[in-house]
Enzyme design. Structure first.
Site, short mmCIF file in Angstrom:
data_model
loop_
_atom_site.label_atom_id
_atom_site.label_comp_id
_atom_site.label_asym_id
_atom_site.label_seq_id
_atom_site.Cartn_x
_atom_site.Cartn_y
_atom_site.Cartn_z
N ARG A 314 0.37 -1.31 0.17
CA ARG A 314 0.07 0.58 -0.07
C ARG A 314 0.80 1.00 0.17
O ARG A 314 1.06 2.47 0.46
CB ARG A 314 -1.21 0.20 0.99
CG ARG A 314 -2.06 -1.22 1.05
CD ARG A 314 -3.10 -1.04 2.40
NE ARG A 314 -4.14 -1.75 2.32
CZ ARG A 314 -3.61 -3.17 2.55
NH1 ARG A 314 -2.64 -3.62 3.52
NH2 ARG A 314 -4.63 -4.13 2.64
N LYS A 336 3.09 11.01 -12.01
CA LYS A 336 2.16 9.87 -12.98
C LYS A 336 2.66 8.80 -12.99
O LYS A 336 4.19 8.14 -13.08
CB LYS A 336 1.79 10.39 -14.40
CG LYS A 336 0.64 11.62 -14.08
CD LYS A 336 0.11 12.13 -15.72
CE LYS A 336 -1.05 12.74 -15.59
NZ LYS A 336 -0.84 13.48 -17.26
N GLU A 378 9.18 16.69 -25.61
CA GLU A 378 8.89 17.35 -24.38
C GLU A 378 8.74 18.73 -24.22
O GLU A 378 8.22 19.21 -23.48
CB GLU A 378 8.81 16.33 -23.30
CG GLU A 378 8.40 14.80 -23.81
CD GLU A 378 6.55 14.82 -23.50
OE1 GLU A 378 6.32 16.59 -23.02
OE2 GLU A 378 5.98 13.70 -23.58
N LYS A 420 7.20 22.11 -15.17
CA LYS A 420 6.26 21.74 -15.49
C LYS A 420 6.24 21.15 -13.56
O LYS A 420 5.51 21.23 -12.86
CB LYS A 420 6.35 19.67 -15.63
CG LYS A 420 5.62 18.21 -15.53
CD LYS A 420 6.31 17.76 -15.71
CE LYS A 420 5.07 16.91 -15.33
NZ LYS A 420 5.42 15.21 -16.23
N GLU A 430 -4.62 17.03 -11.59
CA GLU A 430 -4.90 16.94 -13.28
C GLU A 430 -6.38 17.55 -13.22
O GLU A 430 -7.44 16.72 -13.96
CB GLU A 430 -4.59 15.78 -14.46
CG GLU A 430 -4.68 16.07 -15.56
CD GLU A 430 -3.95 14.67 -16.75
OE1 GLU A 430 -5.46 15.13 -17.23
OE2 GLU A 430 -2.80 15.20 -16.65
N ARG A 434 -3.23 20.68 -15.30
CA ARG A 434 -1.87 20.53 -15.62
C ARG A 434 -2.89 19.51 -17.02
O ARG A 434 -1.46 19.05 -17.13
CB ARG A 434 -2.38 19.25 -14.79
CG ARG A 434 -0.64 17.50 -14.54
CD ARG A 434 -1.24 17.47 -13.34
NE ARG A 434 0.20 16.24 -13.74
CZ ARG A 434 0.89 15.40 -13.36
NH1 ARG A 434 0.77 15.87 -11.48
NH2 ARG A 434 1.58 14.65 -13.48
N ASN A 438 -0.65 17.94 -22.16
CA ASN A 438 -0.99 16.85 -22.91
C ASN A 438 -1.12 17.07 -24.00
O ASN A 438 -2.14 16.42 -24.92
CB ASN A 438 -2.74 15.99 -22.30
CG ASN A 438 -1.67 14.99 -20.86
OD1 ASN A 438 -0.98 14.73 -20.85
ND2 ASN A 438 -2.97 15.11 -20.24
N HIS A 441 -0.89 14.96 -26.93
CA HIS A 441 -0.57 13.37 -26.75
C HIS A 441 -2.01 13.27 -26.71
O HIS A 441 -1.75 11.52 -27.46
CB HIS A 441 -0.80 13.55 -25.15
CG HIS A 441 0.54 13.60 -24.46
ND1 HIS A 441 1.29 14.92 -24.55
CD2 HIS A 441 1.55 13.05 -23.76
CE1 HIS A 441 3.02 14.83 -24.13
NE2 HIS A 441 2.83 13.84 -24.18
N HIS A 445 -1.48 9.47 -28.42
CA HIS A 445 -1.86 7.94 -28.25
C HIS A 445 -2.21 7.01 -28.50
O HIS A 445 -2.49 5.75 -28.89
CB HIS A 445 -2.67 8.16 -26.71
CG HIS A 445 -1.99 8.68 -25.43
ND1 HIS A 445 -2.30 9.40 -24.48
CD2 HIS A 445 -0.04 8.89 -25.15
CE1 HIS A 445 -0.96 9.79 -23.59
NE2 HIS A 445 -0.40 9.76 -23.75
N HIS A 458 7.20 6.61 -28.22
CA HIS A 458 6.56 7.18 -27.55
C HIS A 458 6.54 9.25 -27.53
O HIS A 458 5.50 10.28 -28.11
CB HIS A 458 6.37 7.90 -25.66
CG HIS A 458 5.51 8.64 -25.07
ND1 HIS A 458 4.40 9.27 -25.35
CD2 HIS A 458 6.07 9.83 -24.67
CE1 HIS A 458 3.22 9.92 -25.14
NE2 HIS A 458 4.15 10.42 -24.13
#
Length: 556
Positions: A314, A336, A378, A420, A430, A434, A438, A441, A445, A458
């Site tokens: 956990r 993330k 990026e 960032k 997000e 935030r 993306n 993206h 994706h 990527h």
């Protein structure tokens, strides 16, 4: 220039019980002429040579605080002496602050032209990467109080302000701008400050980012952040032969027991079975909840290790040690984590912040050219969505970035992390802002899933996705053709694709509907309005179809 570094330097010297010297004052004392007169009679080149000679003499002294001129770092020998002989402190603020403090100062020959703002912006673009490359400590001077600034410096030096020799006698408000340098000569060890440090401010979850060369060998840095007795390093089959033994040796030297877990390499390996391999290794070695997981690798390793750290018992401590440009400028920062699903990228995961991010820029020496270009996507993204001055710098320095120039790369990494970190500070999970990270993206994706994970890197998909998002922004009247074409050129200059794969309209739409930003089945895009500012909005299907048709035929 105009930094107030003399005021801060004098106060710091009193606290450290050292002698304060200003290199400009020393030049004037030696020549018997003012700086403007030297510039007028001899020219800037001759002045820089005099300055280099003075700095050579002064940095050889012990127990001083030296305030240099803002342009001292333009001389390569001076940069080397400042870095080797002392601890370099960089005070940073805005162009507006500089203008405020220098507007009535006629003793600054470089600002006497008709447009001092433009001149300052030029100087900033030229000098900022050099400051970033040699600065051991960076102080953002938003707090207008000399005592606060001095105490911040002392804390960064590992000293207690209360125990230092003197108190600051001049706590009046002041505004301190960008571009100054100070160097504390050998009275303070340089070894512990051979890097750039940033902070991600998230309250109790705040953590530092350290950027520098040779950090894999910094035993004290690792000992500081691996709190327990055990560490588990997760890496992949490409990075392990290069850096695993080196990191393990440093961890052992720091007194840690080390477990190593090596995963297969590639975006296509960012899967549930490979996540289970991490858990298998941890359980087999009986790793407890005080074990620190260390992600040594690129974005795939970082995302999977972060997800494992969030889930194992956990939640266990996590350290990110990114080894690719893409992961150093983006994926290692912000918390993330996750894995891919055949129907969507990063759809299974968690927000989980690391204890620290350690970016050893020396690992980029072994980075293939294709991976370097992928990382630049990026970097470009950060300039496109929020900082056009940074985008200008990227465009002007693309050759140096592709050539792996260490000064250029350090600046690109640091500025990207600053951008960032500031966005994550405002919107950790997000909920709104935030999402602008993306940019490109949604298209990217879809490309990755449509072609099969790993076919395009990527960053390659992000580069092409940004070109498509710029085209969509232009068709909606949010940016003009000049801005769209400029961003396309920058992406292409980075060695990234600017023509999209032909997935078919139905496939494009189906894949883009599986996106975390979407609500109620409507596809949401990050668009530009104008270049340097991003917004989130839905797009009419007819306009989207035009962009998809255009971008699979030619550069958008």
């Amino acid at each position: 220039m105009g930094s107030g570094k003399t005021t801060v330097g004098r106060a710091l010297a009193r606290k450290l019980n050292k002698r304060f010297i200003d290199s400009d004052h020393e030049i004037e004392a030696r020549t018997g002429a003012s700086i403007p007169v030297i510039f007028e009679v001899e020219g800037e080149a001759a002045f820089r040579q005099r300055e280099a000679e003075v700095i050579s003499d002064l940095t050889a002294l012990d127990d001083i605080v030296l305030a240099t001129g803002g342009g001292a770092i333009l001389n390569e020998a001076s940069r080397a002496m400042l870095a080797e002989r002392g601890t370099v402190i960089y005070l940073r603020a805005s162009i507006n602050s500089i203008l405020h403090r220098t507007s009535h100062d006629k003793n600054r020959p470089l600002l006497q032209g008709p447009d001092p703002r433009r001149r300052l912006e030029e100087l900033s673009r030229q000098r900022e990467p050099m400051y970033a490359a040699i600065a051991d400590i960076v102080i953002d001077t938003g707090r207008p109080n000399v005592q606060f600034l001095v105490n911040t410096i002392l804390t960064q030096l590992g000293l207690s302000p209360a125990r230092c020799a003197d108190t600051v006698m001049n706590p009046e408000p002041m505004s301190i701008p960008v571009l100054p340098l100070m160097s504390v000569a050998p009275g303070v060890s340089h070894a512990h400050f051979a890097s750039v440090r940033l902070q991600v401010d998230l309250g109790a979850r705040s953590y530092p980012i350290t950027i520098g060369t040779g950090l894999l060998d910094d035993v004290e840095l690792l000992r500081q952040h691996v709190q327990g007795e055990r560490a588990a390093v997760v890496t992949n089959t490409v990075v392990a032969p290069l850096y695993l033994e080196r990191l393990t040796r440093s961890l052992v030297a720091a007194g840690k027991q080390v477990t190593t877990i090596v995963l297969p390499d590639g975006e296509e390996e960012k899967t549930w079975p490979n996540l289970m391999k991490i858990f298998d290794g941890l359980l087999t070695d009986k790793c407890d909840r005080k074990t620190t997981l260390i992600a040594l690798g690129g974005g795939v390793v970082g995302d999977m290790t972060g997800f494992a750290a969030a889930s194992y018992m956990r939640g266990v401590p996590l350290i990110q040690i990114p080894t690719t440009l893409l992961s150093q400028v983006d994926s290692s920062v912000g918390g993330k984590t996750g894995i891919n699903h055949p129907l969507g990228k990063n759809m299974i995961g968690a927000f989980y912040q690391p204890q620290t991010v350690i970016a050893d820029t020396a690992t980029l020496d072994t980075l293939p050219a294709r991976e370097l270009s992928a990382g630049l996507a990026e970097v470009i993204k950060h300039g496109a969505i929020i900082d056009t001055v940074f985008l200008d710098w990227i465009e002007a320095n693309m050759g140096a970035l592709l050539a792996k120039d260490p000064v250029a790369l350090t600046h690109a990494i640091r500025r990207s992390c600053e951008i960032k970190a500031d966005i994550v500070r405002q919107d950790e999970r997000e909920a709104g802002l935030r999402a602008i990270l993306n940019f490109g993206h949604t298209f990217a994706h879809a490309i990755e899933a449509g072609l099969g994970y790993g076919t395009w890197l990527h960053g390659e998909a992000v580069g092409c996705g940004m070109v498509m998002a710029a085209d969509l922004s232009c068709r909606l009247g949010l940016i003009d053709v000049v801005a769209k074409d400029r961003l396309t050129r920058i992406v292409g200059a980075a060695g990234l694709p600017v023509i999209a794969p032909d997935l078919g309209l139905a496939t494009w739409l189906e894949l883009m509907q599986v996106d975390k930003k979407n609500e109620g089945g409507a596809i949401k895009f990050i668009l530009l309005q104008p270049l340097g500012k991003a917004l989130i909005r839905n797009v009419p299907d007819s306009i989207l179809a035009q962009t998809l048709h255009a971008c699979v035929q030619r550069a958008c």
